[in-house]
Write an enzyme that holds these catalytic residues in place. Sequence first.
Site, PDB file in Angstrom:
ATOM      1  N   ALA A 167      46.294  48.294  43.190  1.00 36.93           N
ATOM      2  CA  ALA A 167      45.328  47.677  42.283  1.00 36.93           C
ATOM      3  C   ALA A 167      46.034  47.013  41.098  1.00 36.93           C
ATOM      4  CB  ALA A 167      44.286  48.704  41.832  1.00 36.93           C
ATOM      5  N   SER A 168      45.447  47.114  39.949  1.00 40.26           N
ATOM      6  CA  SER A 168      45.964  46.357  38.801  1.00 40.26           C
ATOM      7  C   SER A 168      47.325  46.812  38.325  1.00 40.26           C
ATOM      8  CB  SER A 168      44.982  46.437  37.631  1.00 40.26           C
ATOM      9  OG  SER A 168      43.751  45.880  38.004  1.00 40.26           O
ATOM     10  N   THR A 169      47.781  47.982  38.786  1.00 37.77           N
ATOM     11  CA  THR A 169      49.097  48.431  38.335  1.00 37.77           C
ATOM     12  C   THR A 169      50.195  47.529  38.884  1.00 37.77           C
ATOM     13  OG1 THR A 169      49.297  49.955  40.210  1.00 37.77           O
ATOM     14  CG2 THR A 169      48.420  50.847  38.151  1.00 37.77           C
ATOM     15  N   ILE A 170      49.844  46.634  39.809  1.00 37.54           N
ATOM     16  CA  ILE A 170      50.837  45.722  40.374  1.00 37.54           C
ATOM     17  C   ILE A 170      51.010  44.485  39.474  1.00 37.54           C
ATOM     18  CG2 ILE A 170      49.383  44.190  41.785  1.00 37.54           C
ATOM     19  CD1 ILE A 170      52.572  46.029  42.934  1.00 37.54           C
ATOM     20  N   LYS A 171      50.088  44.339  38.492  1.00 38.23           N
ATOM     21  CA  LYS A 171      50.078  43.109  37.705  1.00 38.23           C
ATOM     22  C   LYS A 171      51.363  42.859  36.915  1.00 38.23           C
ATOM     23  CE  LYS A 171      45.078  42.522  37.590  1.00 38.23           C
ATOM     24  NZ  LYS A 171      43.831  42.905  36.906  1.00 38.23           N
TER      25      LYS A 171
END
Lengths: 632, 381
Positions: free
Chosen positions: A325-329
């Site tokens: 999820a957004s932790t890949i941003k």
Amino acid sequence: MAWGEFKDTAAERRLFQRRALVMLLFVVLLMTGLLARMYQLQVVEHDVYTTLSDKNRVQVQSVPPPRGLVYDRNGELIAENRPVFSLTIVPERAAPIDDTLARLGRILAIADEDLERFKKRLNEPRRPFQEIPLFYDLGESDIAKMAVHRHEFPGVEVTAELVRYYPHSDLTAHALGFVGRINREELNRIDPVNYAGTNYIGKSGIERFYEEVLHGRVGYQHVETNARGRILRVLERENPVPGEDLELHLDLRLQRKAHELLEGRRGAIVAIEPATGGILALASVPGFDTNKFVTGISVADYRALSESIDKPLFNRALRGQYPPASTIKPMMAVAALDSGVTTRDRKIWDPGYFQLREGGRRYRDWKRSGHGWVDLKHAMAQSCDVYFYDVAADMGVDTMHRYLSAFGFGEDATLDVSGALSGLLPSDGWKRAMRDQPWYPGDSVNMGIGQGFFLATPLQLATATALIANRGEWVEPRLLKDIRGEGTASEFLPAETHKPLVLKDPENWEYVVDTMEEVMHGARGTARRAARGANFKMAGKTGTAQVFSLGKDQEYDAEEIRERLRDHALFVGFAPADDPKIAVAIIVENAGGGSSVAAPVARGLFDAWLEEFPAAESAQVAGLSDQSESEH
Amino acid sequence: MALGKSLLEGPADNALGRSRSIWSILHLDPVLMFLLLMLVGGGLFVLYSGADRNIDVVKAQGIRLAVAFAVMLVFAQLDPAVFRRWSPWLYVLGLAGLVAVLLVGVGAKGAQRWLAIPGLPRFQPSELMKLVVPMMAAWYLSRYFLPPTFGRVMVGLFIVLLPMFLIVQQPDLGTSLLVGMAGIFVVFFAGMSWKLITAFFGVVSVSAPLMWFFVMRDYQKQRVLTLLDPQSDPLGAGWNIIQSKTAIGSGGMDGKGWLQGTQSHLEFLPESHTDFIVAVLAEEFGFVGMLLLMALYFLVILRCLFIAVSAQDSYARLLAGALTMTFFIYIFVNVGMVSGLLPVVGVPLPLISYGGTSGVTLMAAFGVLMSIHTHRRMITA
């Protein structure tokens, strides 16, 4: 005597004398035969039987080496050996065996499965007068009872052996792993000489990876034994070489903290020291008692663990593959800046959704109303999806795959952590091969926010985060810190293979770290509440992963389905931001939002690592010096 | 040769009618007594080692031997004429006992061997038959001219075979064979013709395969098979033979020394103080020790045969001869089985093995022999 007086007594006497002489010859002949037999055995074949007799008497016995101990980074013992008493039976001496078992059953509570296992081994081919274990881990009262009744049970012995014990087994189960009885498959693999006399072998984790180091070298002794196999005398002895003691990077205090922070939940925490790659904490919650596995877990206990809906046996930190999820941003940001699809100044209009082309499918932002004009920093702070949809679509799958590979996704980048899975870093080729479909631009869009096919493990997320904390310097995660004894850690650690991730403009590292600081400390940062009041700067990123489906064969009641369909809360981050001492990845299953659930967990870890523990240490040092002063 | 002279004549002869020595008052034969005491004394030493220095075992055996010597003393007092008179009645009583054992006997391991009569110690009628069968056979055959006719030999053999048959039913093949041997020796001493003897062995060799198929139990067959190839069952029946041969063979010429036998003390040798005690002796005292033991036994047999030859009537001669040969058979079977020449049957080494009622029976037999020797009257034939 009817005709006695007419008998020719002299003739009868002579007849008897002749017969007696024949018998005397018969006796002489047979006795000579016996003596000839004795001569044959005792003089002619003497050497043969002397050898046989010595072979009977003198046995070479293996002496298993004590297994190396394992300490955490502060010298706290996390794997030790303790004597375990087990009950063994030499069937040849304990006949009739059924009677012995029945009488034993009246004294000790022998589990049916132990009895079954014993009977199975009884019927297998085995060495004569070899003892078969019946009952493992006798309690003190059992030992006392056997001592009292010992004379009633010939062939039954209480024997002691050193067995692995994990004093913090629930905490260290997934990081350290455990040993168990050597199984048939392992038996074919191991060196039969070095493992002669050893009953246990590392089954997982550190115990498995460093098996060779921990095991040591077998010793032997020539012993004089009786037919029972009981040792009467040691004639000659070569001591075993004990296994090496290991010191891990793991910090038991942080490990405990991680478990406390996840108490009552399901999830995983991986904390890495960016400077070394040392794993400070590797927690998968709920844990389980590994000690039960050492001497052989009961069927009921194993069933309870394996069928538990919470899957305590599942190592979420290494093998849990979640959409990041957004932790890949942050990683996407690095990719986007370095590949040039975006700049620090570029702004994007976010209406609340993203479309690849006019009138096409709308990819929604988590915020329905949209974020308006956002640059990279604000996109990161508020976790704006549309910005990342846009850069992902621009980068395309190949570029994303290249950069994310450099972060270690899609592979097992660990050095000595056994059993880690590699997640799934999708690519055009992967999709064609596995799904027989081309890569659609929409797939790239989903991948940009860590959804779609993309799967990562908590350990991978922590590693990638540590790479950002190190500004591109690779440190492969490892558990072994040092070897106490002959060797050094570097001798036994596998070689590092990853090259540093060099950006065209190294300043972009600082910029991405800045954007992550904004998440924590910015006015609109998603984790600002978790960072409130901190004495240090931290960098982080929250994430909330959608749970797509349940396994087909899993049946939950409605309440549980609702609970288990909730989003996973994620967080990655490190602190302090400009001199990182700790990088973490956190996943809390079905807990909702990353900012509300996972970020506070990270804050707890950061506080503990950067303030609590050092404070406690200095207090202890101060306390000690106070004490020594007062003694003067 | 002084020893030979005393063995074959002894002071008892001088005592006849003249100065009555303590020996003749007690009706004991000093030569035989001396030899028996030598065997028993040496046997206790070996037993101490074979029982792994358990002095209690030695004490218990000492008491048992004292009882056995007392029994011998009692038997020695009875005139051989008394034995002869009682022979038929004892035989009938013995047969009744054997039938009773089959009907109401007690026992263990699938065999009924004991009679438990309230108020009496348990006893084995088959053990008694070792004495009674030769008595009965001698009683019957000595009533007529010797050598016996064919018909009387057949009757004599029937007298022997009937109790044998009953004992085999218990089942106890070992005792049955010993009882049979004792009786057949009587028939042989009586002068059974060589033709018949040849024919008898012919019948035995023909009936052996029949026995194998129809009479012998599986465990008995197993013992024979094991003898032929001990390695076929190295943990079961073969174990005993392998270990006892190892004990004997490793003893060498002069042995490992008293209490130094590793085979017995390390518990490899089974029954090291009962049936297999000769292996202990062979291991600790070597071939020299075995020579000494055999010499002692041989002197006992020699003396007993002399007693038999010098007995005054056919009944006494036949009985004495048969009892002597039974004693020898014990020795031969026991040593043969321990050294792997014969199948393992439960036969103790006379006067040395621990326990069993057979010791009492043996000493009773020696009592009978002494009685025969000391109750001679001055009759010149």
